[in-house]
Each structure stands twice: as C-alpha cells, then as structure tokens.
Design a protein around this motif. Structure first.
Motif, short mmCIF file in Angstrom:
data_model
loop_
_atom_site.label_atom_id
_atom_site.label_comp_id
_atom_site.label_asym_id
_atom_site.label_seq_id
_atom_site.Cartn_x
_atom_site.Cartn_y
_atom_site.Cartn_z
N PRO A 92 0.81 -1.22 0.00
CA PRO A 92 0.00 0.00 0.00
C PRO A 92 0.84 1.26 0.00
O PRO A 92 1.73 1.42 0.84
CB PRO A 92 -0.82 -0.11 1.29
N SER A 93 0.55 2.13 -0.95
CA SER A 93 1.25 3.41 -1.03
C SER A 93 0.25 4.56 -1.20
O SER A 93 0.62 5.71 -1.14
CB SER A 93 2.21 3.42 -2.22
N SER A 94 -1.02 4.19 -1.43
CA SER A 94 -2.14 5.00 -1.91
C SER A 94 -2.09 4.95 -3.44
O SER A 94 -1.02 4.74 -4.03
CB SER A 94 -2.14 6.45 -1.40
N SER A 95 -3.22 5.15 -4.07
CA SER A 95 -3.28 5.00 -5.52
C SER A 95 -2.59 6.14 -6.26
O SER A 95 -2.37 6.06 -7.46
CB SER A 95 -4.74 4.90 -5.97
N ILE A 149 4.27 7.82 -13.26
CA ILE A 149 4.00 9.26 -13.30
C ILE A 149 2.99 9.58 -14.38
O ILE A 149 1.99 10.29 -14.15
CB ILE A 149 5.31 10.04 -13.53
N SER A 150 3.21 9.03 -15.57
CA SER A 150 2.29 9.28 -16.69
C SER A 150 0.89 8.73 -16.41
O SER A 150 -0.11 9.38 -16.69
CB SER A 150 2.85 8.65 -17.97
N ALA A 151 0.83 7.52 -15.86
CA ALA A 151 -0.46 6.87 -15.63
C ALA A 151 -1.27 7.60 -14.56
O ALA A 151 -2.48 7.80 -14.71
CB ALA A 151 -0.24 5.42 -15.22
N ILE A 152 -0.61 8.00 -13.47
CA ILE A 152 -1.34 8.69 -12.40
C ILE A 152 -1.83 10.05 -12.90
O ILE A 152 -2.97 10.45 -12.62
CB ILE A 152 -0.43 8.84 -11.16
N GLN A 181 17.17 -1.94 -10.77
CA GLN A 181 16.53 -0.71 -10.27
C GLN A 181 15.19 -0.40 -10.88
O GLN A 181 14.49 0.50 -10.41
CB GLN A 181 17.48 0.47 -10.49
N ASN A 182 14.79 -1.10 -11.94
CA ASN A 182 13.49 -0.82 -12.55
C ASN A 182 12.39 -1.49 -11.72
O ASN A 182 11.71 -2.41 -12.15
CB ASN A 182 13.45 -1.32 -14.00
N ILE A 183 12.22 -0.98 -10.51
CA ILE A 183 11.34 -1.59 -9.52
C ILE A 183 10.72 -0.51 -8.65
O ILE A 183 11.37 0.48 -8.32
CB ILE A 183 12.13 -2.61 -8.66
N VAL A 184 9.45 -0.69 -8.31
CA VAL A 184 8.75 0.19 -7.37
C VAL A 184 7.81 -0.66 -6.54
O VAL A 184 7.58 -1.84 -6.85
CB VAL A 184 7.93 1.30 -8.09
N ALA A 185 7.26 -0.07 -5.49
CA ALA A 185 6.16 -0.69 -4.75
C ALA A 185 4.93 0.19 -4.93
O ALA A 185 5.03 1.42 -4.89
CB ALA A 185 6.50 -0.84 -3.28
N TYR A 186 3.79 -0.45 -5.15
CA TYR A 186 2.57 0.31 -5.42
C TYR A 186 1.36 -0.50 -4.97
O TYR A 186 1.36 -1.73 -5.06
CB TYR A 186 2.46 0.63 -6.91
N GLY A 187 0.33 0.21 -4.56
CA GLY A 187 -0.93 -0.44 -4.25
C GLY A 187 -1.86 0.51 -3.53
O GLY A 187 -1.41 1.45 -2.86
N PRO A 188 -3.16 0.29 -3.65
CA PRO A 188 -4.12 1.15 -2.94
C PRO A 188 -4.07 0.91 -1.44
O PRO A 188 -3.69 -0.17 -0.98
CB PRO A 188 -5.46 0.70 -3.53
N ALA A 233 -13.22 3.35 -4.04
CA ALA A 233 -12.89 4.25 -5.15
C ALA A 233 -11.38 4.30 -5.39
O ALA A 233 -10.93 4.33 -6.54
CB ALA A 233 -13.42 5.66 -4.85
N GLU A 234 -10.61 4.28 -4.31
CA GLU A 234 -9.15 4.28 -4.46
C GLU A 234 -8.67 2.97 -5.06
O GLU A 234 -7.76 2.94 -5.89
CB GLU A 234 -8.48 4.51 -3.10
N TYR A 235 -9.28 1.87 -4.63
CA TYR A 235 -8.95 0.56 -5.18
C TYR A 235 -9.20 0.54 -6.69
O TYR A 235 -8.35 0.09 -7.47
CB TYR A 235 -9.81 -0.50 -4.48
N ALA A 236 -10.35 1.07 -7.12
CA ALA A 236 -10.66 1.12 -8.56
C ALA A 236 -9.68 2.02 -9.30
O ALA A 236 -9.27 1.71 -10.44
CB ALA A 236 -12.09 1.61 -8.75
N HIS A 237 -9.28 3.12 -8.67
CA HIS A 237 -8.32 4.03 -9.30
C HIS A 237 -6.98 3.33 -9.50
O HIS A 237 -6.33 3.47 -10.54
CB HIS A 237 -8.14 5.28 -8.45
N ALA A 238 -6.55 2.55 -8.51
CA ALA A 238 -5.27 1.83 -8.61
C ALA A 238 -5.29 0.85 -9.78
O ALA A 238 -4.28 0.68 -10.47
CB ALA A 238 -4.97 1.11 -7.31
#
Length: 282
Positions: free
Chosen positions: A68-71, A205-208, A235-242, A258-263
């Motif tokens: 979880p990082s927020s969407s 960045i582009s997607a958000i 290094q082409n790695i991140v953590a992401y999730g609603p 709504a945040e889950y759907a946005h993610a």
C-alpha cells in the motif's frame, strides 16, 4: 464505499488490484510480453520465503511490489532490518537484596541501545526518519525455575541506507559481553532505494497524471520484498498499491473502494506502457 478487513490494505488489496489490471490487459491483447503475478508468502516474516523462491526463477524487465502506497503515490525505497534475540540468565536472588534482576539487566541493555541510536541520529540523520537508525523493543518476558531466572527480549532495528551493519553487531556483542547477555542476530536486510527516473517510475508518473491525479513518491521506514529481489532484479522496480499503510495490522484496517478502482486504472496504463517500452527496445 469502504471495505473493512484484515489484509484489505496489507496486502490483499494490492494483490487483487494487480489481478484485475492484468486481466484487463490480457483481454485487450496488448500484453506483448508475459506478465507474471506472484503471491509471495512470508513477506511479513524475516525469512521472506516466497520472494527467495522466485528471485532466481525470473529476470523481469520491470517489477511492481504489491504494497500500500495510496493510488496516487509510488514507493521507491525501504529501510533495512536487523533482528536481535537476547537472553539474560542469572542465579536467583532475594528481591530485597542488592543484586540486579535479569529484567533489570535486560532493560538496562535496551536503554543502552536506545541511547546509542539517539546519539547516532543526532550526528547522521537530521530530521529524516528514512536516514535514522530505529530500534524497537518488540517483546520482553521473564521466567525462573527456583535456581535461575531468565529474561528473553526481542529487538528489531530499522536500518538506514549505507549503514555499517557489521559494525553495529560488533558493538552489540561488546556490550553483551560486558553485561553477560547472550545475543543472536537474524533477518538482516540492507536498505534499498531506486529512483523516480527509471522507466517504470516514469510510467507510473504518466499513468497517475492520465487518471487526473498528481503523483508523489515515498520512502518507507519498513521493509518489503523489494529488499530481497531488487539487488538481483535491478533498479526498474517500485512498490505500489491502494490503501493507507498507517492502517496496516490495525483493528481499523480498511480500503476505499474508489481508491482501489483508481489503482486498477493506473496499473492497467502502467502495464501497457511497460509493454510498449519493451517492444520498442526489442
């Protein structure tokens, strides 16, 4: 519009979002390269058995860790970790006597650790929690059998980047020898941080932005499977999730639907972008 339940944030919400996004991409036929979703067990344990089982099996061009990082935010750094099991054993004595109890010895040892971290942080960390040395006393309990008394304690360190872990272990062993404390170390992971300029980070960045939000980046004070796989996968790695990570492991854990759907929308765009990048490179 809110889903309550253990794991809604950490990390069934991100896992479900990944599955939905991959299913969407699969339906469109735009997945030009294989996409693998891994449900890695023991991410909360020092053993990280799931991540270690797959780290040599795949060599992905990009990796998204489900945390979880927020969407609207992307995590690009996690602190390291060191776990310390300690035990104090002394002959039983009368509580009215002058001798220290095993509990007092253990607490004194913990206070020494806490003071050392505070002094280190004053010199090196400034106001940054990511750059700070952060010990926590996670458990302490005592017992006696009529002849000896024992106190067991468990300390967890959150380690900053480029920290001298071997030097810390040597210092702790020196103090333990002075206080007659037995120590055992485990769960060592070095801190890891990527950058916001990798192809994957740029895709986020582009997607958000494309979904009407402003992207931000985070460095977290915990650890994740990124610490295990990133040194090998790159290094082409991140953590992401609603979800709000402050709700992890709490009775109030919940996720905004709504945040889950946005993610899911963000992840779909990211996967399409990464596939296009890979196709162009080939």
């Amino acid at each position: 519009g809110i889903l309550y339940g253990r794991g809604a944030v950490d990390a069934k919400g991100p896992l479900a979002a990944f599955l939905c996004a991959v299913a969407r991409v699969a339906r469109t036929g735009r997945a030009t390269r294989p996409i693998v979703v891994v449900g890695a067990v023991e991410e909360e344990a020092a053993t990280s058995r799931g991540a270690r089982a797959v780290v040599d099996r795949y060599q992905p061009c990009a990796c998204i860790i489900g945390e979880p990082s927020s969407s609207q935010a992307v995590t690009i750094g996690y602190k390291g970790r060191l776990l310390v099991d300690g035990c104090v054993t002394i002959p039983l004595s009368h509580t009215a006597g002058p001798a220290q109890s095993s509990n007092e010895v253990a607490v004194s040892f913990w206070e020494r650790i806490r003071s050392h971290a505070a002094e280190w942080n004053q010199q090196h960390a400034g106001a940054s929690t990511f750059a700070a040395l952060m010990p926590s006393l996670r458990s302490i309990n005592s017992s006696q059998d009529g002849l000896e008394e024992q106190t067991h304690f468990f300390i967890g360190y959150r380690l900053p980047p480029d920290f001298d872990v071997a030097g810390l272990q040597t210092q702790l062993q020196r103090w333990a020898l002075e206080d007659d404390v037995q120590l055992r170390f485990s769960g060592e992971e070095v801190a890891y941080q990527s950058t916001r300029t990798t192809p994957l980070a740029k895709a986020f960045i582009s997607a958000i932005r494309a979904t009407g939000s402003q992207p931000t980046f985070k460095h977290k004070t915990g650890t994740s499977d990124m610490n295990v796989v990133a040194p090998i996968w790159g290094q082409n790695i991140v953590a992401y999730g609603p979800g709000d990570s402050r709700l992890d492991h709490t009775p109030q854990e919940h996720i905004q639907v709504a945040e889950y759907a946005h993610a899911i929308d963000v992840l779909e765009l990211v996967l399409q972008d990464v596939a296009a990048q890979r196709e162009t490179a080939l």
